[in-house]
Write a protein that holds these residues in place. Structure first.
Motif, PDB file in Angstrom:
ATOM      1  N   LEU A   1       2.806  88.485   8.400  1.00  0.00           N
ATOM      2  CA  LEU A   1       3.893  88.812   7.485  1.00  0.00           C
ATOM      3  C   LEU A   1       4.632  90.041   7.999  1.00  0.00           C
TER       4      LEU A   1
ATOM      5  N   GLY B   1      -0.148  81.145   7.867  1.00  0.00           N
ATOM      6  CA  GLY B   1      -0.008  82.187   8.880  1.00  0.00           C
ATOM      7  C   GLY B   1       0.248  81.641  10.270  1.00  0.00           C
TER       8      GLY B   1
ATOM      9  N   ARG C   1       3.444  86.165  -1.491  1.00  0.00           N
ATOM     10  CA  ARG C   1       3.434  85.195  -0.391  1.00  0.00           C
ATOM     11  C   ARG C   1       2.040  85.008   0.169  1.00  0.00           C
ATOM     12  N   THR C   2       1.857  83.851   0.824  1.00  0.00           N
ATOM     13  CA  THR C   2       0.623  83.587   1.548  1.00  0.00           C
ATOM     14  C   THR C   2       0.814  84.006   2.996  1.00  0.00           C
ATOM     15  N   GLY C   3      -0.149  84.757   3.541  1.00  0.00           N
ATOM     16  CA  GLY C   3      -0.024  85.194   4.923  1.00  0.00           C
ATOM     17  C   GLY C   3      -1.084  86.216   5.288  1.00  0.00           C
ATOM     18  N   TRP C   4      -0.869  86.897   6.416  1.00  0.00           N
ATOM     19  CA  TRP C   4      -1.840  87.882   6.893  1.00  0.00           C
ATOM     20  C   TRP C   4      -1.129  89.014   7.606  1.00  0.00           C
ATOM     21  N   ARG C   5      -1.807  90.152   7.681  1.00  0.00           N
ATOM     22  CA  ARG C   5      -1.345  91.315   8.426  1.00  0.00           C
ATOM     23  C   ARG C   5      -2.560  91.960   9.083  1.00  0.00           C
TER      24      ARG C   5
ATOM     25  N   GLU D   1       6.180  92.244   6.187  1.00  0.00           N
ATOM     26  CA  GLU D   1       5.820  93.349   5.314  1.00  0.00           C
ATOM     27  C   GLU D   1       4.918  92.823   4.210  1.00  0.00           C
ATOM     28  N   THR D   2       4.155  93.707   3.610  1.00  0.00           N
ATOM     29  CA  THR D   2       3.251  93.293   2.545  1.00  0.00           C
ATOM     30  C   THR D   2       4.057  92.724   1.387  1.00  0.00           C
ATOM     31  N   ASP D   3       3.692  91.538   0.979  1.00  0.00           N
ATOM     32  CA  ASP D   3       4.392  90.866  -0.110  1.00  0.00           C
ATOM     33  C   ASP D   3       3.342  90.174  -0.965  1.00  0.00           C
TER      34      ASP D   3
END
Length: 222
Positions: free
Chosen positions: A42, A37, A49-53, A44-46
């Motif tokens: 991100l 991150g 994938r690795t990440g954050w929202r 959009e929500t996926d």
């Protein structure tokens, strides 16, 4: 560990035997932290994938860390993988550095120069036997957590990291590190580190706070 992986990859590419230390790693504890991150949320929500929202209206921080599932033959071939049903773990980001924080350079320094992707060259994973318990397996599903956080406490500018802790284990054929070159001798070797995960946790890099944690499964090697 990174230095030993590099030495093992060098030995494999050169046709030499692995360093003697590789055969002595089983049972050694480890703690690896993989930043993610770093470039922001991100788009959009996926689920892959690795990440954050962050949902400001709900005050909810969504964190997700992708896990990877390999077929045993991908790493060991059909004969040496007999009895192993699945391999699950993580690609290690930026394996050329021991830093546990996001990189200082967040964008290419020269847009006119073509970027060369580093690719996926180092993974850490645990092995599951045929007929073994399945409740600890992810089957490719990401680790997902939703944490309540006020905007002023978010402090996501430094990114997050997933911390993996556990013990190293031997892989089929012996030794805790295995390398391969499926693309031929001009390809950088891709290496696997065998492990048993005791815990997978997500940390806020800026504060060191643990935001979520999961108990690891029971991996096996031989």
């Amino acid at each position: 560990m990174l230095a030993l992986v590099s030495a093992t990859a060098d030995a494999f590419a050169s046709g030499r035997t692995s360093p003697a230390e590789v055969a002595q790693l089983a049972g050694h504890p480890f703690s690896f932290a993989l930043p993610f991150g770093c470039l922001g949320p991100l788009i959009e929500t996926d689920a892959t994938r690795t990440g954050w929202r962050y949902d400001a209206d709900r005050g909810a921080l969504r964190l997700q860390v992708a896990s990877t599932r390999w077929a045993p033959q991908d790493w060991f071939g059909a004969e040496s993988s007999v009895g192993v049903e699945a391999i699950e773990g993580f690609w290690m980001t930026r394996p050329w550095t021991s830093s546990e924080t996001c990189p200082a350079t967040k964008a290419p320094t020269a847009a006119s120069e073509p970027a060369t992707p580093a690719g996926k060259t180092l993974a850490i994973a645990q092995l599951f036997r045929e007929g073994g318990a399945r409740q600890e397996r992810r089957d490719g599903e990401p680790y997902v957590a939703v944490v309540r956080s006020a905007p002023e406490a978010l402090r996501a500018g430094s990114g997050f990291r997933v911390r993996l802790t556990g013990q190293l284990t031997d892989l089929p054929g012996g030794g805790a590190i295995r390398c391969r070159q499926p693309g031929g001798p001009d390809q950088r070797p891709t290496c696997l580190v065998g492990a048993t995960f005791d815990e997978i946790a997500i940390e806020n890099i800026a504060t060191g706070e643990i935001l979520a944690r999961w108990a690891g499964g029971s991996g096996v090697g031989e």
